[in-house]
Write a protein that holds these residues in place. Structure first.
Motif, PDB file in Angstrom:
ATOM      1  N   LYS A  16       0.831  -1.210   0.000  1.00  0.00           N
ATOM      2  CA  LYS A  16       0.000   0.000   0.000  1.00  0.00           C
ATOM      3  C   LYS A  16       0.862   1.255   0.000  1.00  0.00           C
ATOM      4  CE  LYS A  16      -3.920  -2.111   2.441  1.00  0.00           C
ATOM      5  NZ  LYS A  16      -4.758  -2.062   3.673  1.00  0.00           N
ATOM      6  N   GLN A  71       6.632   3.835   7.814  1.00  0.00           N
ATOM      7  CA  GLN A  71       6.369   2.458   7.404  1.00  0.00           C
ATOM      8  C   GLN A  71       7.602   1.607   7.703  1.00  0.00           C
ATOM      9  OE1 GLN A  71       3.619   0.837   5.426  1.00  0.00           O
ATOM     10  NE2 GLN A  71       4.810  -0.902   6.214  1.00  0.00           N
ATOM     11  N   HIS A 120       6.894 -11.846  12.876  1.00  0.00           N
ATOM     12  CA  HIS A 120       5.487 -12.086  12.534  1.00  0.00           C
ATOM     13  C   HIS A 120       4.552 -11.837  13.718  1.00  0.00           C
ATOM     14  CE1 HIS A 120       7.045 -13.764   8.801  1.00  0.00           C
ATOM     15  NE2 HIS A 120       5.808 -13.707   8.346  1.00  0.00           N
ATOM     16  N   ILE A 161       3.931  -7.807  13.266  1.00  0.00           N
ATOM     17  CA  ILE A 161       3.464  -7.269  11.981  1.00  0.00           C
ATOM     18  C   ILE A 161       2.117  -6.595  12.158  1.00  0.00           C
ATOM     19  CG2 ILE A 161       2.518  -7.961   9.724  1.00  0.00           C
ATOM     20  CD1 ILE A 161       4.801  -9.923   9.464  1.00  0.00           C
ATOM     21  N   ASP A 162       2.009  -5.428  11.548  1.00  0.00           N
ATOM     22  CA  ASP A 162       0.763  -4.666  11.527  1.00  0.00           C
ATOM     23  C   ASP A 162       0.334  -4.549  10.063  1.00  0.00           C
ATOM     24  OD1 ASP A 162      -0.540  -1.876  10.988  1.00  0.00           O
ATOM     25  OD2 ASP A 162      -0.878  -2.226  13.110  1.00  0.00           O
ATOM     26  N   ALA A 163      -0.950  -4.669   9.806  1.00  0.00           N
ATOM     27  CA  ALA A 163      -1.441  -4.697   8.419  1.00  0.00           C
ATOM     28  C   ALA A 163      -1.058  -3.452   7.640  1.00  0.00           C
ATOM     29  CB  ALA A 163      -2.954  -4.877   8.411  1.00  0.00           C
ATOM     30  N   ASP A 164      -0.941  -2.316   8.314  1.00  0.00           N
ATOM     31  CA  ASP A 164      -0.713  -1.064   7.605  1.00  0.00           C
ATOM     32  C   ASP A 164       0.720  -0.553   7.689  1.00  0.00           C
ATOM     33  OD1 ASP A 164      -3.375  -0.796   6.729  1.00  0.00           O
ATOM     34  OD2 ASP A 164      -3.963  -0.071   8.706  1.00  0.00           O
ATOM     35  N   SER A 178       5.554  -4.301   8.005  1.00  0.00           N
ATOM     36  CA  SER A 178       5.466  -5.356   7.003  1.00  0.00           C
ATOM     37  C   SER A 178       6.698  -6.248   7.030  1.00  0.00           C
ATOM     38  CB  SER A 178       5.313  -4.741   5.606  1.00  0.00           C
ATOM     39  OG  SER A 178       4.150  -3.947   5.517  1.00  0.00           O
TER      40      SER A 178
END
Length: 319
Positions: free
Chosen positions: A13, A180, A210, A213-216, A219
């Motif tokens: 994203k 990010q 893992h 990890i955050d979806a937004d 990564s």
């Protein structure tokens, strides 16, 4: 006929373009990716304290940067007429104690400046094995060939790595809440630790990443898995049979671009590649008409790129 299994990828994203600022930290594989980003003239800072292999070393650098801690003479030591710091790679070593301390503090300052403006922080972990100085009880980033009797070797557990990652993320977010994170595990094999011990170390790193990890905003990029599962052949290793060779690095870089480099900058990267190839060209007849025409064309390409991206720095051929 498919002759290999391929890891499925989808576009991230928050992709990277030429307006973004990057901070790359970690193992020697981060140097490989960093070299590619530098070649294509992306903006960023890479390993200001040199290569750092494990999570605690990277956490300490970020902690010192955010808290604006200063190195002094108590943080360095002399060995074989060189001054070293256990927090930094040997490439920073110096025969001058004052110069080393100055370089260390400059590296911390640069890290803080980059942390504040970074759009992406890319961290590559090499190992979960660490060495603890028996006299100070501190985990070191590099032993600098100090006798091994001065250290104890420890394997960070999954929980240890996870808590270090959480502290690192929190420190960065305290000065840059929108950044990010891209975590990856180096495909370089640390066989000095042992075959089984190397795999155990990588497993601890992967498992811990893992869990944070955050979806937004956090990564994982599977550099290690690409080497192990797609490039599972010794022809993709360098002569030492430990490091990925040039072909493997190029392959993993292509996958990284597929996920993380914005589609809108592909044509710019192509133009930069043309310029870089031109700058490496060596003429048989430097004074000849054909070469002078080539140089004029090359300078024109550089001028065109710099109109849109003035921060890009090319070493221009002499007239």
């Amino acid at each position: 006929m498919k002759l290999l299994t391929q890891i499925p990828f989808s576009k991230a994203k928050s992709t990277i373009d030429y307006s973004d600022q990057l901070l790359l930290l970690g193992s020697c594989f981060s140097e490989n990716i960093g070299a590619k980003l530098k070649y294509y003239k992306f903006q960023g800072l890479q390993n200001p304290l040199g290569i750092l292999f494990h999570p605690l070393a990277i956490e300490k650098l970020i902690q010192k940067a955010v808290q604006q801690d200063v190195y002094d003479e108590n943080d360095v030591f002399n060995l074989n007429e060189q001054w070293y710091c256990f927090d930094a790679h040997s490439e920073l070593s110096n025969p001058s104690k004052e110069k080393l301390i100055s370089d260390l503090n400059f590296a911390v300052e640069r890290t803080m400046v980059q942390l504040k403006k970074a759009s992406h922080v890319i961290i590559t972990f090499g190992t979960a094995w660490v060495y603890r100085n028996t006299s100070t009880k501190q985990v070191v980033a590099n032993c600098h060939k100090v006798p091994q009797s001065n250290f104890t070797k420890e394997l960070l557990g999954v929980e240890d790595v996870k808590e270090s990652l959480k502290r690192t993320i929190a420190l960065v977010h305290s000065v840059n809440p929108t950044v990010q994170f891209i975590f990856t595990v180096s495909p370089v094999r640390h066989l000095k630790d042992g075959f089984v011990q190397n795999q155990l170390s990588k497993a601890h790193l992967i498992a811990a990443i893992h869990q944070v990890i955050d979806a937004d905003k956090i990564s994982y990029f599977p550099s290690y898995e690409l080497m192990m599962d797609e490039l599972r052949d010794y022809r993709f290793y360098a002569k030492d049979m430990l490091h990925p060779n040039e072909m493997a690095v190029d392959y993993i870089w292509e996958k990284f671009c597929e996920v993380w480099i914005g589609d809108s900058v592909g044509h710019v990267m192509t133009k930069i590649d043309e310029i870089q190839r031109g700058l490496r060209h060596r003429a048989f007849n430097p004074e000849g008409m054909a070469h002078q025409k080539f140089l004029t064309s090359l300078r024109g390409k550089i001028a065109y790129i710099k109109q849109t991206y003035p921060f890009m720095d090319f070493k221009l051929p002499e007239a």
